[in-house]
Design a protein around this motif. Structure first.
Motif, short mmCIF file in Angstrom:
data_model
loop_
_atom_site.label_atom_id
_atom_site.label_comp_id
_atom_site.label_asym_id
_atom_site.label_seq_id
_atom_site.Cartn_x
_atom_site.Cartn_y
_atom_site.Cartn_z
N LYS A 1 0.83 -1.22 0.00
CA LYS A 1 0.00 0.00 0.00
C LYS A 1 0.86 1.27 0.00
CE LYS A 1 -4.04 -2.21 2.04
NZ LYS A 1 -4.86 -2.42 3.25
N ARG A 2 1.98 1.25 0.72
CA ARG A 2 2.84 2.43 0.71
C ARG A 2 3.47 2.63 -0.68
NH1 ARG A 2 6.77 3.95 5.23
NH2 ARG A 2 6.49 5.91 4.11
N MET A 3 3.74 1.51 -1.35
CA MET A 3 4.25 1.65 -2.72
C MET A 3 3.15 2.17 -3.64
SD MET A 3 6.87 -1.57 -3.24
CE MET A 3 7.84 -0.72 -4.53
N GLN A 4 1.95 1.67 -3.48
CA GLN A 4 0.83 2.16 -4.29
C GLN A 4 0.62 3.66 -4.11
OE1 GLN A 4 -2.65 -0.35 -3.32
NE2 GLN A 4 -2.56 -1.04 -5.45
N ARG A 5 0.84 4.10 -2.88
CA ARG A 5 0.69 5.53 -2.58
C ARG A 5 1.84 6.38 -3.11
NH1 ARG A 5 -1.08 6.46 3.68
NH2 ARG A 5 -3.00 5.27 3.70
N GLY A 6 2.92 5.69 -3.51
CA GLY A 6 4.09 6.44 -3.97
C GLY A 6 5.02 6.87 -2.85
N GLU A 7 4.82 6.33 -1.66
CA GLU A 7 5.66 6.72 -0.52
C GLU A 7 6.96 5.91 -0.46
OE1 GLU A 7 1.65 7.80 2.06
OE2 GLU A 7 2.96 6.17 2.73
N LEU A 8 6.94 4.73 -1.08
CA LEU A 8 8.15 3.93 -1.22
C LEU A 8 8.29 3.60 -2.71
CD1 LEU A 8 7.62 1.35 1.70
CD2 LEU A 8 9.40 3.11 1.63
N HIS A 9 9.49 3.81 -3.24
CA HIS A 9 9.69 3.56 -4.68
C HIS A 9 10.40 2.25 -4.99
CE1 HIS A 9 8.78 7.84 -4.65
NE2 HIS A 9 8.41 7.68 -5.91
N LYS A 10 11.42 1.95 -4.22
CA LYS A 10 12.21 0.75 -4.46
C LYS A 10 12.40 0.01 -3.15
CE LYS A 10 14.74 2.95 -8.21
NZ LYS A 10 15.97 3.66 -8.56
N VAL A 11 11.88 -1.18 -3.09
CA VAL A 11 11.94 -1.95 -1.85
C VAL A 11 12.49 -3.33 -2.15
CG1 VAL A 11 10.60 -2.87 0.08
CG2 VAL A 11 9.94 -0.68 -0.94
N LEU A 12 13.38 -3.79 -1.29
CA LEU A 12 13.87 -5.17 -1.39
C LEU A 12 13.29 -5.94 -0.22
CD1 LEU A 12 15.83 -6.94 -3.11
CD2 LEU A 12 17.53 -6.56 -1.32
N ILE A 13 12.43 -6.91 -0.54
CA ILE A 13 11.83 -7.71 0.52
C ILE A 13 12.54 -9.06 0.60
CG2 ILE A 13 9.60 -6.54 0.48
CD1 ILE A 13 8.47 -8.73 -1.22
N VAL A 14 12.85 -9.46 1.81
CA VAL A 14 13.71 -10.63 2.03
C VAL A 14 13.10 -11.51 3.12
CG1 VAL A 14 16.10 -11.36 2.40
CG2 VAL A 14 15.64 -9.01 1.68
N SER A 15 12.20 -12.41 2.73
CA SER A 15 11.65 -13.34 3.74
C SER A 15 12.75 -14.29 4.18
CB SER A 15 10.49 -14.15 3.16
OG SER A 15 9.39 -13.33 2.88
N THR A 16 12.76 -14.56 5.48
CA THR A 16 13.84 -15.36 6.06
C THR A 16 13.27 -16.61 6.71
OG1 THR A 16 13.58 -13.81 7.89
CG2 THR A 16 15.52 -13.54 6.51
N GLY A 17 13.87 -17.76 6.44
CA GLY A 17 13.34 -19.00 6.99
C GLY A 17 14.35 -19.77 7.82
N ALA A 18 13.85 -20.33 8.93
CA ALA A 18 14.69 -21.24 9.73
C ALA A 18 14.20 -22.64 9.41
CB ALA A 18 14.53 -20.94 11.21
#
Lengths: 360, 360
Positions: B314-331
């Motif tokens: 939603k923050r990206m849709q709003r234009g508040e974040l432009h480039k995000v790297l999402i990194v899910s982490t698993g044990a």
């Protein structure tokens, strides 16, 4: 509307990635079965020198991966991704194998359908030119599976006639967008040597989860047969092919009972009985001889993984099979869901393998 | 040699598939946390009207999937494949959800890294033009996870300060090779409406399994942090990007302790401390307030799945974040492996999301 490239549930691998190498490792009992000669490694005893059955299974999978890699002529450093799964909770065999091999890893779970699920996504990665080479695999072990899904072996419980025997087996394949630089010659039964045929991955049909309402964990074949038939019928519909397009259609581990159910369902759906009888078989009905006292036949991820990686792959390399549809079948049985009154959902994914020139 | 399209471990999605819709469903406690306003559905009580926690979790995942689908403007019939996973043995939540939704299904397991694993392969399927639309998701539930991995809730055991709280949450996204026909307007905090920005999936880095030797199931953040850092460093190496390329780099569920370890490791690896402090965060450290008594922060597949599908999207849709790297982490913790003396292997996959025009 066509949702997928080749139809409703089917993906076309138009660049035809090839299986550069394949390997199988099986336990003692599997090595005494009718497919014995085809397996690359037969264990002398199923611990494989490890202290726990889980470690034994993980080592079998790792050995199959390493051997497939060696046969492919590629090195670990050439592999862009490894896709693998097994029946153990949290994919214990695959996780620890992946820790040791240190290749970018994507864990798959489709119960005993895992081999064709991995082959599907591995083919997408190579055909789509995301990775040059991908390694895939799956494993199962009688002793780990019995403990987890039924009873620890020490309990010595009796198995009903419909129960299937989880194969102690692992299979692995290297899928590549490129060719091999040097091809080792192979020998057939008569000892004649020749250049092996190139085994291509042509298309794949992703299965839906189908629940026939079976609640008995000793009736896995019956639980999975409707899913296998659903995937097969969708594969035929999506590709416009008929059963006689294939030399062999091979399901994963329906066993004797599930195989009979699948045949009945296919004939009921209008497929010619003669073709179904002559072209359809099941790995679970092939891996053991009836005298081996396995009741319902073989099961487990490793059952179809090892049969595809040995018997099917080598017979295709020899040119004895030209077009094969392999259909690993999974029972998405949880260890908790039956206690909560749930039935066993089934799933099956199909992959079409071919050698030689195609009419396209 | 480049094994993967964009480098060693990184795949480039050159056609830039878009996330057409995303949705999240969270439990009561998560709905009382700092991200409350961003979630689409907050449960009044965590059973969600079901008789077992497992059925509650499965229903949450199904609800998230249905809502993401509805927001995407696509129908169930448009979806070529569903990729989903959870923490339960044999992916119980996903399997039963998939049975109900009847979409071609591929089960994923990467422990809490499952959301980015599904996003990776879903992006490959759409970017590679194998499927027009794919739906992905992941879920976890405090009550199912505690029973399976630690102690049943009824046992009332004390949690050490380093223990993390498995989020009761599910997240889902529809990834598509096409655009939306009609775009609903969105409102920002001030109530101004505008057309939402299109969120594109640009590239993804597949993680390797990294084992730092941690054996304590109450130290998950410490077990996963080295894997997250390894994936981040490989992502930067493969893409030639620096940390300041991204507005935000967000790991999945390292929690307070793991986040601090990851920051130290990143700075040790030579990344500028100021940038690490200002651009890096962790979903597990964001989803609960410290007063909520969750000790080490949040964890579980649903933690990053719900935060990515709500707050980030939603923050990206709003234009508040432009480039995000999402990194899910698993044990990749097994319920059996610790008893066999094994440590906890970790894994992390990274996906780069962008809005707006890119310089390419």
């Amino acid at each position: 509307m066509i949702k997928n490239k080749m139809g409703n549930q089917t993906l076309d691998f138009s660049r035809r990635p090839v299986i550069l190498g394949a390997a199988s490792v099986v336990g003692k009992k599997e090595g005494e079965g009718p497919l014995s000669q085809w397996f690359d490694t037969v264990l002398e005893e199923d611990t494989f020198g490890e202290k726990t059955w889980e470690k034994s299974e993980s080592k079998m999978l790792k050995t199959a991966m390493m051997e497939a890699l060696q046969k492919s002529g590629r090195s670990k450093e050439d592999i862009g991704a490894m896709l693998s799964g097994d029946l153990l909770n949290q994919l214990m065999s695959s996780s620890f194998m992946a820790r040791d091999l240190h290749i970018p890893f994507l864990g798959m779970y489709g119960a005993c359908s895992t081999m064709t699920e991995s082959l599907m996504l591995g083919s997408v990665l190579t055909d789509g030119q995301y990775s040059d080479n991908v390694i895939i695999g799956a494993s199962s072990h009688y002793c780990t599976a019995e403990r987890q899904f039924r009873m620890p072996l020490e309990h010595g419980n009796q198995r009903p006639p419909s129960a299937q025997w989880t194969a102690t087996a692992a299979g692995a394949m290297v899928i590549s967008s490129g060719k091999k630089e040097e091809e080792a010659m192979i020998a057939d039964d008569e000892g004649n040597t020749k250049t092996p045929a190139v085994v291509k991955v042509c298309c794949g049909t992703i299965g839906k989860v189908i629940d026939a309402g079976i609640k008995d964990a000793n009736q896995m074949g019956a639980a999975m047969a409707p899913a296998a038939v659903d995937t097969l019928l969708n594969h035929f519909a999506d590709t416009g092919r008929k059963i006689n397009y294939y030399d062999l259609i091979l399901t994963g581990d329906l066993g004797y009972i599930g195989k009979d159910i699948a045949k009945d369902l296919l004939v009921d759906a209008g497929l010619p009985k003669k073709e179904v009888e002559s072209r359809y078989d099941d790995c679970g009905a092939m891996i053991y001889a009836k005298e081996q006292d396995v009741h319902g036949g073989g099961s487990g991820c490793g059952c179809s993984a090892s049969v595809f990686s040995s018997y099917i792959y080598k017979r295709m390399q020899r040119g004895e099979l030209h077009k094969v549809l392999i259909v690993s079948t999974g029972a998405l049985l949880s260890t908790i869901s039956p206690f909560q009154g749930e039935s066993i959902p089934g799933i099956a994914h199909a992959i079409s393998l071919e050698i030689g020139q195609e009419e396209r």
